[in-house]
Enzyme design. Structure first.
Site, mmCIF file in Angstrom:
data_model
loop_
_atom_site.group_PDB
_atom_site.id
_atom_site.type_symbol
_atom_site.label_atom_id
_atom_site.label_comp_id
_atom_site.label_asym_id
_atom_site.label_seq_id
_atom_site.Cartn_x
_atom_site.Cartn_y
_atom_site.Cartn_z
ATOM 1 N N GLU A 1 102.054 -9.155 47.585
ATOM 2 C CA GLU A 1 101.607 -7.798 47.262
ATOM 3 C C GLU A 1 100.288 -7.929 46.517
ATOM 4 O O GLU A 1 100.202 -7.772 45.308
ATOM 5 C CB GLU A 1 102.614 -7.020 46.407
ATOM 6 C CG GLU A 1 102.220 -5.546 46.315
ATOM 7 C CD GLU A 1 102.933 -4.763 45.231
ATOM 8 O OE1 GLU A 1 102.228 -4.060 44.480
ATOM 9 O OE2 GLU A 1 104.167 -4.841 45.150
ATOM 10 N N ASP B 1 100.703 -8.819 42.433
ATOM 11 C CA ASP B 1 100.061 -7.511 42.299
ATOM 12 C C ASP B 1 98.609 -7.684 41.856
ATOM 13 O O ASP B 1 98.098 -6.963 41.006
ATOM 14 C CB ASP B 1 100.813 -6.599 41.332
ATOM 15 C CG ASP B 1 100.649 -5.106 41.677
ATOM 16 O OD1 ASP B 1 99.779 -4.789 42.506
ATOM 17 O OD2 ASP B 1 101.389 -4.281 41.113
#
Length: 328
Positions: free
Chosen positions: A7, A283
């Site tokens: 991600e 992230d």
């Protein structure tokens, strides 16, 4: 043991022009802003410093999903995917990509998913939650999920800003404090979206469909017991799931560590989901690669479980869409 992160975001103009988070970063954190727009040397340097072998990139939230003109959104999605595929081709041993989809048009999104996976070599797609208030349990999206199942292409359901009505009712007094964002609103929005998909019967219709959610499961592992216990309590329903809601989490979802490097939360997620359903993510660039890698390496767990989370679950999920040196 390879380390795969999935991600990990990038910005691309024109799709990212005016993005409020990117705009804020430009003024307040220029280093993160530079990392967000980079898909080459700087990104690789950050990966190498943390020992990350492979990164799957995706267009930064909200992607193209807030574009009001449907034709423009479709064109932007194609452009973003072509750009991303070029970055992957330039360094296929280090980069993969999730496709951007214009979910304003479910049929066009299904066609773009197929093009991205079969022609461009991307590994699946990432969808940023609801599209202008429209959720993915809306029946026209079944064509998209049917295509994803047929292609064995996982869909990453990423959070976005909560529905406008929820913003008004819940978060309006505390927008300045960011309550609607990653601290709480994103998880509440994404977790509810997942439950809408499960409760709609989507995974009874498409049992092979695989989805991914981040941030240690958007609070769902912690809530799984009560979700099952009180399923159906609202009264008579025309829908009846074949299994309890949490069972679909264990068969149709993987969760990632993205941006939630909290040992107690990780322990809960592993206990509920099992180590074969959890995957490493950072992230990036909102969170730091080294922080994520150090979190995984230092967490007390069996070596086999650590290998699963680090890379082996991703290798099983994406198969030969990953480069061979990773085991795909």
């Amino acid at each position: 043991m390879p380390l795969i992160a999935l991600e990990e975001h990038f910005a691309w103009d024109p799709a990212s022009v005016g993005n409020p988070v990117a705009t804020w970063l430009k003024s307040h954190d220029p280093v993160a802003h530079q990392r967000l727009y980079d898909r080459g040397t700087l990104r690789l340097e950050q990966m190498d410093a943390a020992g990350i072998d492979f990164q799957i990139m995706s267009l930064f939230d909200p992607g193209v999903q807030e574009e009001g003109d449907v034709a423009t959104a479709i064109d932007l999605a194609r452009g973003a995917n072509d750009e991303l595929a070029e970055s992957v081709r330039s360094n296929p041993g280090r980069f993969g990509g999730f496709a951007t989809l214009a979910t304003q048009d479910p049929d066009a999104a299904a066609d773009e998913l197929e093009r991205a996976v079969t022609d461009l070599g991307l590994v699946g797609a990432l969808i940023n939650g609801h599209c202008q208030g429209r959720y993915l349990d809306d029946p026209p999206y079944e064509a998209l999920f049917e295509r994803a199942e047929a292609l064995a292409a996982p869909i990453y359901l990423h959070p976005t800003t909560p529905h406008p009505a929820v913003m008004e009712a819940w978060f309006k007094p505390y927008v300045a404090e960011g309550l609607h964002l990653a601290s709480w609103g994103f998880a509440a929005e994404a977790g509810t979206h997942v439950l809408r998909l499960i409760y709609s019967g989507l995974f009874d219709k498409f049992p092979g469909l695989q989805m991914i959610i981040g941030h240690l499961g958007e609070m769902l592992p912690f809530a799984a017991y009560r979700i099952d216990r009180y399923y159906g309590l609202g009264g008579d329903s025309t829908r009846s799931l074949r299994r309890l809601p949490s069972e679909y989490l264990l068969t149709n979802f993987h969760v990632t560590t993205s941006g939630n490097f909290c040992p107690p939360a990780f322990a809960c997620t592993l206990e509920v989901m099992g180590a074969d359903r959890v995957m490493f993510s950072v992230d990036y660039p909102m969170d730091d690669n080294a922080d994520g890698a150090n979190f995984l390496s230092s967490f007390p767990m069996e070596d086999g479980d650590r290998r699963n989370v680090a890379s082996e679950n991703a290798i099983r999920l994406f198969g030969d869409r990953l480069p061979r040196h990773l085991g795909g």
